[in-house]
Write an enzyme that holds these catalytic residues in place. Structure first.
Site, mmCIF file in Angstrom:
data_model
loop_
_atom_site.group_PDB
_atom_site.id
_atom_site.type_symbol
_atom_site.label_atom_id
_atom_site.label_comp_id
_atom_site.label_asym_id
_atom_site.label_seq_id
_atom_site.Cartn_x
_atom_site.Cartn_y
_atom_site.Cartn_z
ATOM 1 N N ASP A 8 0.760 -1.374 0.016
ATOM 2 C CA ASP A 8 0.017 -0.004 -0.082
ATOM 3 C C ASP A 8 1.000 1.287 0.040
ATOM 4 O O ASP A 8 2.165 1.092 0.444
ATOM 5 C CB ASP A 8 -0.998 -0.193 1.120
ATOM 6 C CG ASP A 8 -2.150 1.158 0.989
ATOM 7 O OD1 ASP A 8 -2.753 1.354 0.403
ATOM 8 O OD2 ASP A 8 -1.877 1.984 2.236
ATOM 9 N N GLU A 10 0.864 5.873 0.460
ATOM 10 C CA GLU A 10 0.170 6.993 0.467
ATOM 11 C C GLU A 10 0.919 7.921 -0.227
ATOM 12 O O GLU A 10 2.082 7.957 -0.419
ATOM 13 C CB GLU A 10 0.427 7.600 2.097
ATOM 14 C CG GLU A 10 -0.600 6.444 3.065
ATOM 15 C CD GLU A 10 -1.993 6.130 2.885
ATOM 16 O OE1 GLU A 10 -2.559 7.254 2.300
ATOM 17 O OE2 GLU A 10 -2.396 5.210 3.152
ATOM 18 N N HIS A 58 -4.356 11.027 5.193
ATOM 19 C CA HIS A 58 -3.358 10.122 5.961
ATOM 20 C C HIS A 58 -2.741 10.745 6.989
ATOM 21 O O HIS A 58 -1.846 10.170 7.898
ATOM 22 C CB HIS A 58 -2.013 9.970 4.988
ATOM 23 C CG HIS A 58 -1.809 11.083 4.225
ATOM 24 N ND1 HIS A 58 -1.119 12.072 4.819
ATOM 25 C CD2 HIS A 58 -1.800 11.320 2.899
ATOM 26 C CE1 HIS A 58 -0.726 13.047 4.062
ATOM 27 N NE2 HIS A 58 -1.102 12.563 2.595
ATOM 28 N N HIS A 153 -5.502 6.807 7.464
ATOM 29 C CA HIS A 153 -4.961 5.775 6.540
ATOM 30 C C HIS A 153 -3.261 5.679 6.684
ATOM 31 O O HIS A 153 -2.723 6.829 6.832
ATOM 32 C CB HIS A 153 -4.817 6.185 4.908
ATOM 33 C CG HIS A 153 -6.447 6.069 4.594
ATOM 34 N ND1 HIS A 153 -6.847 5.525 3.267
ATOM 35 C CD2 HIS A 153 -7.633 6.259 5.207
ATOM 36 C CE1 HIS A 153 -7.997 5.443 3.279
ATOM 37 N NE2 HIS A 153 -8.601 5.923 4.164
ATOM 38 N N ASP A 158 -2.358 -0.315 6.632
ATOM 39 C CA ASP A 158 -3.284 -0.796 5.536
ATOM 40 C C ASP A 158 -2.972 -1.987 4.845
ATOM 41 O O ASP A 158 -3.872 -2.972 4.581
ATOM 42 C CB ASP A 158 -3.399 0.302 4.513
ATOM 43 C CG ASP A 158 -4.366 1.587 5.257
ATOM 44 O OD1 ASP A 158 -4.765 1.236 6.062
ATOM 45 O OD2 ASP A 158 -4.765 2.446 4.543
#
Length: 241
Positions: A8, A10, A58, A153, A158
């Site tokens: 994942d 960001e 985030h 997040h 995640d």
């Protein structure tokens, strides 16, 4: 593929093509569908500020990222870690697009040419649960994965949640004895133990007199309500034979 990396990212915003950059990468390793604990996590200086909407998602401040390494400094370690693995990503085009753009800026080949394949769990979820919400939070709720610690997040958190979601989503693809304890692997082999069910004498319970009488009464009611014999009764002679 035996080695999988749940990944994942960001980012500073939604568009890699318009200059947005990666600020965090989280990777969780699965080997033969088991968590290994050999994870990888980077915060990255994107050399630009995050959009306000992204900051709300985030919560990673621009100031926090100022002294973090740039993508060029972590690229070799990331590529070596991902090499030949299958990537498991939720909404894969988004993360892959950003990773490929970062590689392009360094004059390097796309990530997709270095890995063994990409599986998009969002596509899987839409096929499994058509018409339902299939965000990571929705899947955690549906598949009973504890996401109570996810207030914002975060790439590594995640990825950890997605690893649990992916294992739950694909559990039916394996035998019923997939989850063996470490004792079963004491010999060091990676093969999954197979059980031949033909060796078991499985009992076949028969209905007792009370249950048979209740069944007959139910069929009689159905006969009455349909003004004729039920399909079940029409096939009784064949079944008895």
């Amino acid at each position: 593929m035996s080695r999988q990396i749940v990944l994942d990212t960001e980012t500073t915003g939604l568009s890699a093509q318009n200059g947005d950059r990666i600020i965090e990468i989280g990777c969780v390793e699965l080997l033969h569908r088991k968590l290994t604990g050999r994870n990888l996590h980077f915060y990255i200086n994107p050399e630009r500020d995050s959009h306000e909407d992204a900051l709300r998602v985030h919560g990673i401040s621009n100031e926090f990222l100022r002294d973090k390494p740039k993508f060029a400094a972590i690229a070799d370690e990331l590529v070596a870690y991902l090499h030949d693995a299958e990537l498991i990503i939720h909404n894969a085009p988004f993360d892959i697009g950003f990773l490929n753009k970062e590689m392009e800026l360094l004059g390097r080949p796309p990530i997709t040419t270095l890995v063994g394949g990409v599986t998009d769990t969002l596509v899987m979820a839409k096929e499994m649960f058509p018409g339902k919400r299939n965000s990571l939070d929705a899947l955690c709720d549906r598949l009973e994965v504890d996401n109570s610690g996810r207030t914002l997040h975060g790439a590594l958190l995640d990825a950890e949640l997605l690893a649990d979601v992916y294992i739950n989503m694909t559990r039916g693809q394996n035998t019923l004895v997939m989850d063996l304890d470490s004792n079963d692997q004491a010999g060091g082999g990676d093969e999954v133990q197979q059980i031949d069910l033909r060796g078991f004498d499985l009992p076949v319970p028969r209905a007792n007199e009370v249950e048979l009488a209740a069944h007959e009464a139910l069929l009689a009611d159905l006969d009455k309500s349909t003004k004729g014999k039920t399909l079940w009764r029409r096939h009784e002679p064949q079944l008895a034979a």
